[in-house]
Design a protein around this motif. Sequence first.
Motif, PDB file in Angstrom:
ATOM      1  N   ALA A   1       4.334   5.485  -7.986  1.00 60.45           N
ATOM      2  CA  ALA A   1       3.935   6.337  -6.862  1.00 60.45           C
ATOM      3  C   ALA A   1       2.641   5.840  -6.234  1.00 60.45           C
ATOM      4  O   ALA A   1       2.483   5.844  -5.007  1.00 60.45           O
ATOM      5  CB  ALA A   1       3.778   7.778  -7.341  1.00 60.45           C
TER       6      ALA A   1
ATOM      7  N   ALA B   1       1.133   0.969  -0.344  1.00 59.65           N
ATOM      8  CA  ALA B   1       1.944   0.305   0.677  1.00 59.65           C
ATOM      9  C   ALA B   1       1.979   1.105   1.980  1.00 59.65           C
ATOM     10  O   ALA B   1       2.043   0.527   3.072  1.00 59.65           O
ATOM     11  CB  ALA B   1       3.365   0.088   0.153  1.00 59.65           C
ATOM     12  N   LEU B   2       1.923   2.427   1.871  1.00 55.18           N
ATOM     13  CA  LEU B   2       1.909   3.267   3.069  1.00 55.18           C
ATOM     14  C   LEU B   2       0.541   3.297   3.727  1.00 55.18           C
ATOM     15  O   LEU B   2       0.420   3.311   4.952  1.00 55.18           O
ATOM     16  CB  LEU B   2       2.334   4.693   2.704  1.00 55.18           C
TER      17      LEU B   2
ATOM     18  N   GLY C   1       3.420   2.890  -4.103  1.00 56.75           N
ATOM     19  CA  GLY C   1       4.003   3.336  -2.839  1.00 56.75           C
ATOM     20  C   GLY C   1       2.949   3.885  -1.902  1.00 56.75           C
ATOM     21  O   GLY C   1       2.983   3.628  -0.691  1.00 56.75           O
TER      22      GLY C   1
ATOM     23  N   TRP D   1       2.372  -4.466   1.485  1.00 59.75           N
ATOM     24  CA  TRP D   1       3.614  -5.010   0.948  1.00 59.75           C
ATOM     25  C   TRP D   1       3.704  -6.509   1.243  1.00 59.75           C
ATOM     26  O   TRP D   1       4.120  -7.302   0.391  1.00 59.75           O
ATOM     27  CB  TRP D   1       4.817  -4.272   1.523  1.00 59.75           C
TER      28      TRP D   1
END
Length: 569
Positions: free
Chosen positions: A224, A230-231, A227, A237
């Motif tokens: 998590a 990456a956001l 993620g 990424w």
Amino acid sequence: MTTTLADDTSVRPTSPAGRRSPLRWAAVAVPSAAAVLYTVLTRGLTGDLHYVLAALRTGRAAGYSPSEVFTHRPFFYRWFVALLDRLAFFGGTAVREAVMNAAGVLLAAAAAYALHAALLRRTTPREAAVTAGATGLALALAPRNDFLQPEWAAVVLTVFAVAAALGPRRPWPAALLAALPLGLAVMMKYSTAATAAIGVLLVYAVDRGRAVRITLIGVPAALALFGLSALAGTHEWQWTEDMPQINQSALSRTGIHPHFILERTVDFLADRAVTSPVLLLAPGALLLVLTRVRGRLRRTELLVIAALIGLAAQAVVVVQGNWFLYHGAQMPVVAAVVWGVAVGGARRSPPWCFGAVSLLYGVLPVVYAQLPGRFQRPWEVWAAGLVALLAATVDVLCEKRLRNRSAVLVALSGVVLLAASVWPGSPHLVLHGKVTVTGSGYLEQQRRTADEVDRIAAELPAGVPVLYLAFGETAYDLDHPARCRYPIATFLQRTRYLPDVAELKSFKENADCVDHDPAPYAVLERPWFQPGHVDPELWRRVTAVYACPPGGPGERLVLCVRRLARARR
């Protein structure tokens, strides 16, 4: 007296009276505080930290946050260093580095305190104090190469996770509490997942159920967090895919060669032990711990766990393939944990022979660095480890004949041992057993670099943007703003070794910094960038925009001027 590792269920609450530290323990606390204070004021920061700080500072001046600046380090680590840097917002370089050192030491102290509080529920006050104290000192007095590096930060977070997993009475809330620091430990460099795994194995050695729980929650937490990174970072990424491609020594490029890995591992561990001699005490400390554990099955289980921890610690180094000493930053901390359990958990009498060797090895790095090169060989370092193992064996054989005495003197030997790497004469870099530079020698190299940068700075207008075709150490000292999200030309420089790097998207973006809204000046560090060896098309783009002088004899840095700006003058 019980020990943390006596079995998987032992919990020994202690009375408030049992937790009081006798005044004689001030003999350990005062030298420890003095060594830490000396380290904060004199250690400074290593070149890798200078590289990260240079990229963050010059990128921030160009309008990019740590989320958007490339530094060859992942998202959460960039923010970790950026926050430390924000604390050091005043004074010159020495003051700012001392502030960052102090902040790192406070983090180490907080992790050690949390571990101590957790261990008090499971063992005696002495074992909790010595184990947590050794852990905290190993972090606070870490060699300059290790301190504040991603591997070091991952160890600090893992210590917090272990404390959170073992401290609370209810196991599931404990696992939830441990999940965040454990996941962040993975995020420090991704390869530091092995460090997080070591933390889980240490918890398993004490409480199997809690280890399973933090694994079940910690793995999704790490995913998590990735993620989230990456956001939050538009290029995260992309950089995660491209970063492994610029490492010419990674296993993904070189393949697996067992003979080379084994041979290089033997040398690396010897090199690492020269800078952190607590590693030489680890086998003897493990012997002392295992002889106190009841049951052959339990001893075998702990021995297997120790082997897995050793493999995980070395795996971080092998996978990256560069064999940099700081890739093994987790090793001396794990060794310090075992040393603390061995000394603090002594049943009858402290291990005096083992303590004497610990004291002796506290001066080993300084002495070793002064030896002629022909006497600096890995097998001699391994022989020193054998001596420590023999000393522990003597203590095991003589334990029943000795009366119970205070462990203060043996604990004090541990302070000397863990402070061994911070003295000016201790090794800074070791390769194949040979000390290539000491701590004082490294600081002298930094001063020479700063002097050469001052020569370039004298030719630049104040605050003018610069294109850095130079390593981070130069950008750190010069501290002029950049103009793109790649303040240090890492991707461009790697084409010197790997031509296919020019096909990466990150290379193309980095190359656009040369001729898309170019800075008025460029600083070229010829030994690092090497114009004749980087991608030819890239160098044509550089020379089309900038006029770079050949440089005089012995000059590493030259100042290049944008051709249009030069014509206008």
